[in-house]
Design an enzyme around this catalytic site. Structure first.
Site, PDB file in Angstrom:
ATOM      1  CB  ALA A 138      -2.832   7.418  -3.514  1.00 44.62           C
ATOM      2  CB  THR A 178      -0.925  -0.131   1.478  1.00 41.67           C
ATOM      3  OG1 THR A 178      -1.626   1.128   0.996  1.00 41.67           O
ATOM      4  CG2 THR A 178       0.301   0.184   2.583  1.00 41.67           C
ATOM      5  CG  ASN A 179      -0.575   4.671  -1.116  1.00 40.02           C
ATOM      6  OD1 ASN A 179      -1.040   5.583  -0.642  1.00 40.02           O
ATOM      7  ND2 ASN A 179      -0.868   3.662  -2.311  1.00 40.02           N
ATOM      8  NE  ARG A 180       6.196   6.788   3.547  1.00 44.53           N
ATOM      9  CZ  ARG A 180       6.194   6.147   4.816  1.00 44.53           C
ATOM     10  NH1 ARG A 180       5.440   6.579   5.916  1.00 44.53           N
ATOM     11  NH2 ARG A 180       7.578   5.899   4.527  1.00 44.53           N
TER      12      ARG A 180
END
Ligand code: C5P
Length: 414
Positions: free
Chosen positions: A290, A224-226
């Site tokens: 995102a 995943t991402n932030r």
């Protein structure tokens, strides 16, 4: 601000007296409106003495058109809102001054339900509240505690503190910096002068994606991402407050905003499906999510116990698919999170993706990007315009983006 305080007939009406006093102390002009039943619980003389003007007699008082209070209000607060009041409001009735005011207003409305547990849990009350939420009415949910007659359970009206906080937040959120476009915005301090917005997205459907997708490695781990989803959720809330029907497709852990249709997704594949369906009838699509750019090609079905050699593949480009299927006149907004050379890269991305607007933020800038409550962006437009939005709340940034969306819907370019 001019606040209509509607009081309907429940024991919690005594708390409305405190709410009224606190709103007046905060500098608001409070117009009290009572239903006939409310007068059995608190005296009109008490509210008249504490509010900014006397409680009007009712719908038939000479000289006051039944719509005036609603038209002039900056916010309508109903505390307590009984099951009966909610039913009449949801049905669009206008048989007393309070319901006539609710029907005539375009200002934000906050209701604070209060009733016995059995009534609170009745399907008709649940349905009426769902209807009102869908129309953008904000509900301050009741808590659990002592009710009239000594019963205990859910249905007890929220405490004055919570109600005052909800009103202050709504007034701050509804308002947005004047102008909102580049040169004017740059001249303002963050959180500066604020004006109430008109409902300029009434009758429009706005679809927003938010959050970072999670791509399974196995049943336990993900890539995943932030992204927190805060900017996307702020866009959904701002569009709701400007009168739009809003569908929010979110991979974020944030609570679902009231008055918005929420589709919760996890992966890019799920988001692609949900966005494809929702975007078909929308006039505006904002792709703030995102989306993970790559995912494991073959996620394991059981938990992996050794360090794997992950083989990755690109995720589908959701935005590109939406652009290729865009309806005539539909405005498409993309986002770009960059850490260097942000604007130059973003112009190339705008061309490549074929979107109308590209919101670019340098996520390495202080106070900007992932998980912050503030953001600083440039809004690039096909055809060449740029709007620079200096550091401000994500809600204010959302309104600046929607200002440009509204301009595009009206056929104006930057
Ligand atoms: O190419 P990049 O990932 O920087 O593009 C960002 C924009 O494209 C965002 O609006 C994002 O939501 C969207 N995007 C997408 N599908 C992907 C990757 C990004 O729709 N697989």
């Amino acid at each position: 601000m001019r606040i209509v305080l509607g009081v309907s007939g429940g024991i919690a009406a005594y708390k409305a007296v405190e709410v009224c006093r606190r709103l007046v102390d905060s500098g608001h002009h409070v117009v009290p409106v009572m239903t006939d039943a409310a007068r059995h619980f608190v005296g009109a003389a008490t509210l008249s003495a504490l509010a900014s003007e006397p409680v009007p007699d009712g719908l038939w008082q000479g000289g006051i058109p039944h719509t005036r209070l609603g038209q002039e209000a900056d916010l309508v607060l109903v505390a307590p809102a009984t099951a009966d009041l909610l039913a009449r409001y949801a049905a669009g009735m206008a048989d007393d001054l309070l319901t006539a005011t609710l029907l005539a207003t375009r200002a934000p409305v906050i209701v604070c339900p209060a009733m016995h547990t059995e009534m609170w849990e009745h399907p008709s009350v649940i349905d009426n509240l769902a209807t009102l939420r869908r129309r953008g009415v904000q509900v301050v949910d009741p808590g659990s505690g002592r009710l009239a007659g000594g019963d205990v359970g859910p249905g007890r009206m929220a405490e004055p503190n919570e109600i005052i906080t909800a009103v202050a937040a709504r007034l701050a959120g509804e308002a947005a910096p004047a102008g909102g476009t580049a040169p004017r915005a740059s001249a303002e301090p963050a959180g500066g002068a604020e004006l109430p917005r008109e409902r300029d997205l009434s009758g429009r459907t706005v679809v927003v994606s938010a959050g970072g997708t999670r791509e399974a490695i196995d049943p336990v781990r993900v890539i995943t991402n932030r992204s927190s989803g805060k900017q996307g959720h702020a866009v959904a809330e701002a569009a709701r407050d400007r009168g739009a029907r809003v569908v929010l497709v979110t991979a974020s852990m944030l609570p679902a905003p009231a008055g918005v249709e929420v589709v919760t997704v996890e992966s890019a594949a799920e988001m692609e499906r949900a966005m494809g369906e929702a975007a078909a009838g929308a006039q505006v699509v904002v792709m703030a999510a995102a989306v993970a750019d790559f995912r494991p090609k073959a996620p394991a079905e059981a938990k992996i116990h050794e360090t794997p050699d992950l083989v990755l593949e690109p995720t589908p480009d959701i935005l590109a698919a939406l652009v290729s299927r865009r309806a005539p006149g539909q405005v498409l907004v993309g986002f770009a999170a960059e850490t260097e050379d942000a604007v130059a890269r973003a112009w190339r991305k705008l061309e490549r993706k074929g979107v109308d607007l590209l919101v670019v933020n340098d996520v390495s800038a202080p106070g900007s990007g992932f998980d912050h409550d503030t953001n600083e962006v440039s809004i690039l437009e096909s055809g060449g315009g740029t709007t620079v939005v200096p550091l401000r709340s994500k809600r204010a940034v959302a309104d600046a983006i929607l200002d440009r969306v509204v301009a595009r819907l009206r056929g104006e370019s930057a």
